[in-house]
Design a protein around this motif. Structure first.
Motif, PDB file in Angstrom:
ATOM      1  N   HIS A 191      -8.937 -19.537 -38.030  1.00 15.84           N
ATOM      2  CA  HIS A 191     -10.093 -19.309 -38.889  1.00 15.84           C
ATOM      3  C   HIS A 191     -11.092 -18.443 -38.133  1.00 15.84           C
ATOM      4  O   HIS A 191     -11.255 -18.593 -36.916  1.00 15.84           O
ATOM      5  N   ILE A 192     -11.742 -17.545 -38.842  1.00 18.16           N
ATOM      6  CA  ILE A 192     -12.818 -16.737 -38.271  1.00 18.16           C
ATOM      7  C   ILE A 192     -14.109 -17.142 -38.970  1.00 18.16           C
ATOM      8  O   ILE A 192     -14.246 -16.979 -40.184  1.00 18.16           O
ATOM      9  N   ILE A 193     -15.027 -17.686 -38.205  1.00 13.92           N
ATOM     10  CA  ILE A 193     -16.313 -18.139 -38.731  1.00 13.92           C
ATOM     11  C   ILE A 193     -17.353 -17.089 -38.375  1.00 13.92           C
ATOM     12  O   ILE A 193     -17.591 -16.811 -37.195  1.00 13.92           O
ATOM     13  N   LYS A 194     -17.974 -16.516 -39.402  1.00 18.94           N
ATOM     14  CA  LYS A 194     -18.933 -15.422 -39.193  1.00 18.94           C
ATOM     15  C   LYS A 194     -20.330 -15.878 -39.593  1.00 18.94           C
ATOM     16  O   LYS A 194     -20.532 -16.401 -40.685  1.00 18.94           O
ATOM     17  N   PHE A 195     -21.274 -15.687 -38.689  1.00 20.42           N
ATOM     18  CA  PHE A 195     -22.674 -15.970 -38.983  1.00 20.42           C
ATOM     19  C   PHE A 195     -23.499 -14.854 -38.357  1.00 20.42           C
ATOM     20  O   PHE A 195     -23.779 -14.875 -37.150  1.00 20.42           O
ATOM     21  N   ALA A 196     -23.864 -13.861 -39.174  1.00 13.47           N
ATOM     22  CA  ALA A 196     -24.573 -12.671 -38.687  1.00 13.47           C
ATOM     23  C   ALA A 196     -23.752 -12.041 -37.554  1.00 13.47           C
ATOM     24  O   ALA A 196     -22.596 -11.696 -37.752  1.00 13.47           O
ATOM     25  N   ASP A 197     -24.337 -11.913 -36.352  1.00 12.74           N
ATOM     26  CA  ASP A 197     -23.617 -11.272 -35.257  1.00 12.74           C
ATOM     27  C   ASP A 197     -22.920 -12.291 -34.359  1.00 12.74           C
ATOM     28  O   ASP A 197     -22.424 -11.950 -33.287  1.00 12.74           O
ATOM     29  N   ASP A 198     -22.864 -13.546 -34.788  1.00 13.92           N
ATOM     30  CA  ASP A 198     -22.219 -14.597 -34.013  1.00 13.92           C
ATOM     31  C   ASP A 198     -20.891 -14.951 -34.690  1.00 13.92           C
ATOM     32  O   ASP A 198     -20.869 -15.547 -35.755  1.00 13.92           O
ATOM     33  N   SER A 242     -17.217   0.319 -34.850  1.00 10.08           N
ATOM     34  CA  SER A 242     -18.278   0.739 -33.919  1.00 10.08           C
ATOM     35  C   SER A 242     -19.092  -0.438 -33.395  1.00 10.08           C
ATOM     36  O   SER A 242     -20.305  -0.343 -33.211  1.00 10.08           O
ATOM     37  N   LEU A 243     -18.420  -1.565 -33.173  1.00 11.20           N
ATOM     38  CA  LEU A 243     -19.067  -2.747 -32.603  1.00 11.20           C
ATOM     39  C   LEU A 243     -18.446  -3.034 -31.239  1.00 11.20           C
ATOM     40  O   LEU A 243     -17.248  -2.850 -31.047  1.00 11.20           O
ATOM     41  N   SER A 244     -19.275  -3.470 -30.310  1.00 11.03           N
ATOM     42  CA  SER A 244     -18.782  -3.773 -28.969  1.00 11.03           C
ATOM     43  C   SER A 244     -18.908  -5.264 -28.699  1.00 11.03           C
ATOM     44  O   SER A 244     -19.959  -5.860 -28.937  1.00 11.03           O
ATOM     45  N   LEU A 245     -17.837  -5.863 -28.215  1.00 10.74           N
ATOM     46  CA  LEU A 245     -17.840  -7.275 -27.862  1.00 10.74           C
ATOM     47  C   LEU A 245     -18.365  -7.435 -26.432  1.00 10.74           C
ATOM     48  O   LEU A 245     -17.901  -6.765 -25.512  1.00 10.74           O
ATOM     49  N   ASN A 246     -19.313  -8.327 -26.267  1.00  9.81           N
ATOM     50  CA  ASN A 246     -19.836  -8.628 -24.945  1.00  9.81           C
ATOM     51  C   ASN A 246     -18.994  -9.746 -24.344  1.00  9.81           C
ATOM     52  O   ASN A 246     -19.158 -10.913 -24.672  1.00  9.81           O
ATOM     53  N   VAL A 247     -18.074  -9.373 -23.462  1.00  6.03           N
ATOM     54  CA  VAL A 247     -17.151 -10.357 -22.899  1.00  6.03           C
ATOM     55  C   VAL A 247     -17.896 -11.379 -22.044  1.00  6.03           C
ATOM     56  O   VAL A 247     -17.505 -12.546 -21.973  1.00  6.03           O
ATOM     57  N   ASP A 248     -18.991 -10.965 -21.410  1.00 12.12           N
ATOM     58  CA  ASP A 248     -19.760 -11.893 -20.572  1.00 12.12           C
ATOM     59  C   ASP A 248     -20.365 -13.021 -21.403  1.00 12.12           C
ATOM     60  O   ASP A 248     -20.566 -14.127 -20.901  1.00 12.12           O
ATOM     61  N   LYS A 249     -20.666 -12.756 -22.667  1.00 12.36           N
ATOM     62  CA  LYS A 249     -21.228 -13.778 -23.542  1.00 12.36           C
ATOM     63  C   LYS A 249     -20.160 -14.486 -24.375  1.00 12.36           C
ATOM     64  O   LYS A 249     -20.480 -15.404 -25.128  1.00 12.36           O
TER      65      LYS A 249
END
Length: 207
Positions: A56-63, A93-100
């Motif tokens: 499942h992919i849970i989407k809440f704004a940018d989280d 054109s979105l970048s995933l912040n692996v540190d977060k």
């Protein structure tokens, strides 16, 4: 065409006092604060969906959170889902912040197998024992002491201001409104999800 014109070629600058930055033209994302923004944002992320029925992919704004059910030690569907999400972000054109980005394992089996690290763009994702999801502290063994401790601490901090207001002799209706809006809202946040499994000690803390 009108919506396309609205989304592309938008000039943007920043003003601080009487100073203005240079103008940048944007053609990605949805503008914040307009009436159409929620609808446009929903349309933009509509195709970000799970490939496998076990995920499942849970989407809440940018989280965004990926939840995967691993059966018979087969993690292929789960790991493929993460890679697919990474590819979707790049294509949009979105970048995933692996540190977060964090990974939490929930496994109640007596004999637990080693879990190889998860990699995103060559960087390993940190495995944590607890995480905060939409304001609720989740722990790998699904106990709620960490969550209730955090909630009670927030409530205690806000009770200080309630005492100050009472010393200022504000009328009871205002004190009640402050309590319900600022303190009770913290204590009851997502309460239907966690309160039923709280220990006696946690319940006393909340009381």
């Amino acid at each position: 065409m009108q919506i396309l014109d609205f989304l592309t070629g938008r000039p943007q600058s920043v003003r601080i006092g009487n100073s203005f930055s240079s103008t940048t033209t944007l053609s990605t994302g949805a503008p914040q604060g307009c009436v159409l923004s929620p609808l446009l944002f929903t349309l933009l992320i509509h195709d970000c969906a799970a490939m496998h029925i076990s995920n499942h992919i849970i989407k809440f704004a940018d989280d965004t959170t990926v939840v995967g059910l691993i059966s018979k030690n087969d993690e292929s569907a789960y790991r493929e889902e993460v890679q697919q999400l990474t590819a979707w972000c790049k294509a949009n054109s979105l970048s995933l912040n692996v540190d977060k980005t964090k990974e939490m394992l929930v496994d109640f089996r007596r004999e637990q197998n080693d879990h190889p690290p998860l990699f995103i763009d060559g960087s390993s994702v940190e495995i944590v024992k607890s995480t905060k999801f939409l304001g609720v502290h989740l722990v790998e063994n699904f106990t709620w002491s960490l969550n209730t401790t955090s909630i009670s601490k927030k409530a205690q901090q806000r009770l200080y201001f309630l005492r100050r207001l009472r010393k200022a002799h504000l009328p009871p209706p205002i004190l009640t409104m402050f309590y319900r809006g600022v303190i009770e809202s913290v204590l009851s946040s997502c309460i239907t999800a966690w309160f039923g499994n709280c220990t006696v000690s946690d319940c006393k803390t909340l009381q």
